[in-house]
Design an enzyme around this catalytic site. Structure first.
Site, PDB file in Angstrom:
ATOM      1  N   VAL A  29       4.109   2.344  13.962  1.00 48.04           N
ATOM      2  CA  VAL A  29       2.977   1.779  14.712  1.00 48.04           C
ATOM      3  C   VAL A  29       3.195   1.921  16.221  1.00 48.04           C
ATOM      4  O   VAL A  29       2.293   2.333  16.961  1.00 48.04           O
ATOM      5  CB  VAL A  29       2.771   0.293  14.319  1.00 48.04           C
ATOM      6  CG1 VAL A  29       1.740  -0.369  15.224  1.00 48.04           C
ATOM      7  CG2 VAL A  29       2.345   0.187  12.855  1.00 48.04           C
ATOM      8  N   CYS A  31      -0.950   9.334  -1.835  1.00 48.04           N
ATOM      9  CA  CYS A  31      -1.365   9.624  -0.457  1.00 48.04           C
ATOM     10  C   CYS A  31      -1.945  11.033  -0.353  1.00 48.04           C
ATOM     11  O   CYS A  31      -2.333  11.472   0.706  1.00 48.04           O
ATOM     12  CB  CYS A  31      -0.213   9.445   0.501  1.00 48.04           C
ATOM     13  SG  CYS A  31       1.224  10.380   0.054  1.00 48.04           S
ATOM     14  N   THR A  61      -5.341  10.203  13.196  1.00 47.31           N
ATOM     15  CA  THR A  61      -4.893   9.545  11.973  1.00 47.31           C
ATOM     16  C   THR A  61      -4.460  10.617  10.992  1.00 47.31           C
ATOM     17  O   THR A  61      -5.123  11.645  10.858  1.00 47.31           O
ATOM     18  CB  THR A  61      -5.975   8.671  11.313  1.00 47.31           C
ATOM     19  OG1 THR A  61      -5.448   8.188  10.054  1.00 47.31           O
ATOM     20  CG2 THR A  61      -7.260   9.427  11.045  1.00 47.31           C
ATOM     21  N   ARG A 111       1.360  10.804  12.963  1.00 43.12           N
ATOM     22  CA  ARG A 111       2.296  10.084  12.092  1.00 43.12           C
ATOM     23  C   ARG A 111       3.278   9.295  12.943  1.00 43.12           C
ATOM     24  O   ARG A 111       3.206   9.289  14.162  1.00 43.12           O
ATOM     25  CB  ARG A 111       3.047  11.065  11.176  1.00 43.12           C
ATOM     26  CG  ARG A 111       2.264  11.435   9.923  1.00 43.12           C
ATOM     27  CD  ARG A 111       3.194  11.985   8.842  1.00 43.12           C
ATOM     28  NE  ARG A 111       4.194  11.006   8.459  1.00 43.12           N
ATOM     29  CZ  ARG A 111       5.380  11.313   7.951  1.00 43.12           C
ATOM     30  NH1 ARG A 111       5.737  12.555   7.782  1.00 43.12           N
ATOM     31  NH2 ARG A 111       6.210  10.357   7.603  1.00 43.12           N
ATOM     32  N   GLY A 112       4.205   8.624  12.267  1.00 46.25           N
ATOM     33  CA  GLY A 112       5.208   7.829  12.970  1.00 46.25           C
ATOM     34  C   GLY A 112       4.893   6.354  12.838  1.00 46.25           C
ATOM     35  O   GLY A 112       3.856   5.980  12.291  1.00 46.25           O
ATOM     36  N   THR A 143       5.039   4.074  17.865  1.00 47.49           N
ATOM     37  CA  THR A 143       4.924   5.485  18.247  1.00 47.49           C
ATOM     38  C   THR A 143       3.463   5.892  18.361  1.00 47.49           C
ATOM     39  O   THR A 143       3.065   6.604  19.289  1.00 47.49           O
ATOM     40  CB  THR A 143       5.587   6.373  17.164  1.00 47.49           C
ATOM     41  OG1 THR A 143       6.914   5.901  16.934  1.00 47.49           O
ATOM     42  CG2 THR A 143       5.610   7.825  17.578  1.00 47.49           C
ATOM     43  N   ARG A 144       2.644   5.447  17.400  1.00 47.21           N
ATOM     44  CA  ARG A 144       1.230   5.845  17.393  1.00 47.21           C
ATOM     45  C   ARG A 144       0.507   5.264  18.612  1.00 47.21           C
ATOM     46  O   ARG A 144      -0.304   5.950  19.244  1.00 47.21           O
ATOM     47  CB  ARG A 144       0.558   5.372  16.103  1.00 47.21           C
ATOM     48  CG  ARG A 144       1.111   6.083  14.871  1.00 47.21           C
ATOM     49  CD  ARG A 144       0.313   5.747  13.639  1.00 47.21           C
ATOM     50  NE  ARG A 144       1.167   5.683  12.454  1.00 47.21           N
ATOM     51  CZ  ARG A 144       0.727   5.496  11.226  1.00 47.21           C
ATOM     52  NH1 ARG A 144      -0.560   5.356  11.005  1.00 47.21           N
ATOM     53  NH2 ARG A 144       1.557   5.457  10.198  1.00 47.21           N
ATOM     54  N   LYS A 157       0.823  -1.220   0.000  1.00 52.74           N
ATOM     55  CA  LYS A 157       0.000   0.000   0.000  1.00 52.74           C
ATOM     56  C   LYS A 157       0.850   1.261   0.000  1.00 52.74           C
ATOM     57  O   LYS A 157       0.359   2.334  -0.318  1.00 52.74           O
ATOM     58  CB  LYS A 157      -0.990  -0.008   1.168  1.00 52.74           C
ATOM     59  CG  LYS A 157      -0.441   0.380   2.507  1.00 52.74           C
ATOM     60  CD  LYS A 157      -1.599   0.670   3.456  1.00 52.74           C
ATOM     61  CE  LYS A 157      -1.069   1.037   4.819  1.00 52.74           C
ATOM     62  NZ  LYS A 157      -2.125   1.351   5.763  1.00 52.74           N
ATOM     63  N   ASP A 158       2.134   1.139   0.366  1.00 52.90           N
ATOM     64  CA  ASP A 158       3.036   2.293   0.345  1.00 52.90           C
ATOM     65  C   ASP A 158       3.800   2.413  -0.974  1.00 52.90           C
ATOM     66  O   ASP A 158       4.631   3.311  -1.130  1.00 52.90           O
ATOM     67  CB  ASP A 158       4.042   2.200   1.503  1.00 52.90           C
ATOM     68  CG  ASP A 158       3.365   2.277   2.868  1.00 52.90           C
ATOM     69  OD1 ASP A 158       2.304   2.918   2.959  1.00 52.90           O
ATOM     70  OD2 ASP A 158       3.898   1.701   3.831  1.00 52.90           O
ATOM     71  N   SER A 194      -4.017   9.731   7.832  1.00 53.45           N
ATOM     72  CA  SER A 194      -4.429   9.206   6.539  1.00 53.45           C
ATOM     73  C   SER A 194      -5.686   9.926   6.054  1.00 53.45           C
ATOM     74  O   SER A 194      -6.723   9.920   6.727  1.00 53.45           O
ATOM     75  CB  SER A 194      -4.688   7.701   6.687  1.00 53.45           C
ATOM     76  OG  SER A 194      -5.662   7.271   5.765  1.00 53.45           O
ATOM     77  N   LEU A 195      -5.609  10.548   4.875  1.00 51.02           N
ATOM     78  CA  LEU A 195      -6.775  11.246   4.324  1.00 51.02           C
ATOM     79  C   LEU A 195      -7.919  10.271   4.096  1.00 51.02           C
ATOM     80  O   LEU A 195      -9.094  10.615   4.260  1.00 51.02           O
ATOM     81  CB  LEU A 195      -6.411  11.933   3.005  1.00 51.02           C
ATOM     82  CG  LEU A 195      -5.372  13.053   3.091  1.00 51.02           C
ATOM     83  CD1 LEU A 195      -5.084  13.604   1.699  1.00 51.02           C
ATOM     84  CD2 LEU A 195      -5.867  14.168   4.006  1.00 51.02           C
ATOM     85  N   ARG A 196      -7.588   9.054   3.720  1.00 51.96           N
ATOM     86  CA  ARG A 196      -8.599   8.022   3.489  1.00 51.96           C
ATOM     87  C   ARG A 196      -9.347   7.700   4.779  1.00 51.96           C
ATOM     88  O   ARG A 196     -10.580   7.588   4.795  1.00 51.96           O
ATOM     89  CB  ARG A 196      -7.904   6.758   2.968  1.00 51.96           C
ATOM     90  CG  ARG A 196      -8.760   5.548   2.837  1.00 51.96           C
ATOM     91  CD  ARG A 196      -7.917   4.361   2.399  1.00 51.96           C
ATOM     92  NE  ARG A 196      -6.862   4.067   3.364  1.00 51.96           N
ATOM     93  CZ  ARG A 196      -7.041   3.393   4.488  1.00 51.96           C
ATOM     94  NH1 ARG A 196      -8.236   2.936   4.802  1.00 51.96           N
ATOM     95  NH2 ARG A 196      -6.031   3.175   5.318  1.00 51.96           N
ATOM     96  N   ARG A 197      -8.622   7.554   5.870  1.00 46.22           N
ATOM     97  CA  ARG A 197      -9.280   7.268   7.155  1.00 46.22           C
ATOM     98  C   ARG A 197     -10.040   8.500   7.643  1.00 46.22           C
ATOM     99  O   ARG A 197     -11.166   8.378   8.154  1.00 46.22           O
ATOM    100  CB  ARG A 197      -8.231   6.812   8.186  1.00 46.22           C
ATOM    101  CG  ARG A 197      -7.678   5.424   7.859  1.00 46.22           C
ATOM    102  CD  ARG A 197      -6.484   5.028   8.702  1.00 46.22           C
ATOM    103  NE  ARG A 197      -6.017   3.681   8.352  1.00 46.22           N
ATOM    104  CZ  ARG A 197      -4.768   3.254   8.513  1.00 46.22           C
ATOM    105  NH1 ARG A 197      -3.840   4.048   9.009  1.00 46.22           N
ATOM    106  NH2 ARG A 197      -4.438   2.027   8.167  1.00 46.22           N
TER     107      ARG A 197
HETATM  108  N1  LIG Z   1       1.150   3.723   6.351  1.00 42.89           N
HETATM  109  C1  LIG Z   1       2.094   2.880   7.029  1.00 42.89           C
HETATM  110  C2  LIG Z   1       1.742   1.443   6.895  1.00 42.89           C
HETATM  111  N2  LIG Z   1       2.048   0.767   5.777  1.00 42.89           N
HETATM  112  C3  LIG Z   1       1.583  -0.510   5.916  1.00 42.89           C
HETATM  113  C4  LIG Z   1       0.972  -0.629   7.145  1.00 42.89           C
HETATM  114  C5  LIG Z   1       0.331  -1.824   7.680  1.00 42.89           C
HETATM  115  C6  LIG Z   1       0.688  -3.132   7.027  1.00 42.89           C
HETATM  116  C7  LIG Z   1       0.025  -3.403   5.714  1.00 42.89           C
HETATM  117  O1  LIG Z   1      -0.899  -2.711   5.268  1.00 42.89           O
HETATM  118  O2  LIG Z   1       0.450  -4.400   5.069  1.00 42.89           O
HETATM  119  C8  LIG Z   1       1.090   0.620   7.792  1.00 42.89           C
HETATM  120  C9  LIG Z   1       0.629   0.970   9.147  1.00 42.89           C
HETATM  121  C10 LIG Z   1      -0.800   1.422   9.209  1.00 42.89           C
HETATM  122  O3  LIG Z   1      -1.374   1.925   8.219  1.00 42.89           O
HETATM  123  O4  LIG Z   1      -1.395   1.273  10.285  1.00 42.89           O
END
Ligand SMILES: NCc1[nH]cc(CCC(=O)O)c1CC(=O)O
Length: 301
Positions: free
Chosen positions: A150, A240, A125, A147-148, A152-153, A81-82, A127-130
């Protein structure tokens, strides 16, 4: 090949995913030596500005790609997804592993799910999607950046900065934080990022030896689903910078794709779905439907 070297980011999640791929490669190829080459990326270092402002998600890949070009690593492991919709020229994704949990997780120390949040609750969050999906469900919530990595969050949630946060289930599960998942935000009501939960291996597209080793880990059904999600995102010029969500499943050999484009500002959201055989055609079809029913306006295309 004597040793296969995997370039990886240094976050705990990236290291877990790269170790997971290394183990799977050793299991698929007995006798193969595999080692990690941990590296820092600009996306990891610059935490005080939004990803969009510093150049987008490609920043997480750039340093790893340079290491492959310099011959310091053979491949790199990413959360798919990244990975930008258009790969850098000269690179390929020889393996997409079987998808883990696709869903987002609602994480809170006090509340069971989004509906249980009191009016005006603070949700973290970046994330614009969330943000867009939260706004659509609960216009009253206060959304704050988070940000940061997992760990850290979760620490910031525990410090009391937020009433709840939204993270990917897959990342939490990989790091042993299953117990933090208060509820799974499930399709089709809540949609994940395109390709969420899937791990991909990237290598140079002329490196036949590495490609031959990696294809053993490719999961054909996952590849078909995420290709539909990514084809939709590509047709929407997704990155993103824009709130795009999508999730595809396979049943009886046919793909079903759900897509959503939202607004992180005001809770407007457009949804579409479709079925088909070809991932690429289905992704473009659902994107076209989204654009025709108002997504073009939301994306300011
Ligand atoms: N944006 C960072 C990111 N990239 C992938 C994941 C989770 C693992 C995945 O999707 O495979 C995460 C953390 C999150 O969004 O909570």
């Amino acid at each position: 090949m004597t040793t296969l070297r995997i370039a990886t980011r240094k976050s705990p999640l990236a290291l877990w995913q790269s170790e997971h791929v290394a183990d799977a490669l050793r299991a698929a190829h007995p006798g193969l030596a595999v080692e990690l080459v941990p590296m820092s990326t600009r996306g990891d270092e610059v935490l005080d500005r939004s990803l969009a402002a510093i150049g987008g998600k490609g920043l997480f890949l750039k340093e790893l790609e340079l290491a492959m070009q310099r011959g310091e690593a053979d491949c790199a492991v990413h959360s798919l997804k990244d990975v930008p919709m258009e790969l850098e020229p000269g690179f390929a994704l020889p393996a997409i592993l079987q998808r883990a949990d696709y869903a987002d997780a609602f994480v809170s120390n006090r509340f069971d799910d989004i509906a249980a949040l009191p009016p005006g609750a603070v949700v973290g969050t970046s994330s614009l999607r969330r943000q867009a999906q939260l706004r659509a469900l609960r216009p009253d919530l206060q959304l704050r950046d988070l940000r940061g990595n997992v760990n850290t969050r979760l620490a910031r949630l525990d410090a009391g900065d937020y009433d709840a946060i939204v993270l990917a289930c897959a990342g939490l599960q990989r790091l042993g934080f299953d117990a933090r998942i208060r509820s799974r935000l499930q399709a089709p009501d809540w949609l994940p990022a395109p390709a969420q939960g899937a791990i991909a291996i990237e290598c140079r597209d002329d490196d036949a030896a590495t490609i031959a080793l990696c294809v053993a880990l490719d999961h054909a059904d996952t590849r078909r689903c995420v290709e539909a999600e990514r084809a939709m995102n590509r047709a929407l010029h997704g990155s993103c910078h824009v709130p795009v969500a999508g999730f595809a499943t396979l049943a009886g050999g046919r793909l079903r794709l759900h897509g959503l484009v939202g607004s992180a500002d005001d809770g407007r959201a457009v949804r579409a779905q479709g079925e088909g055989e070809s991932a690429d055609a289905l992704g473009r079809e659902v994107a076209g439907e989204l654009l025709a029913s108002g997504a073009a306006e939301l994306l300011a295309l």
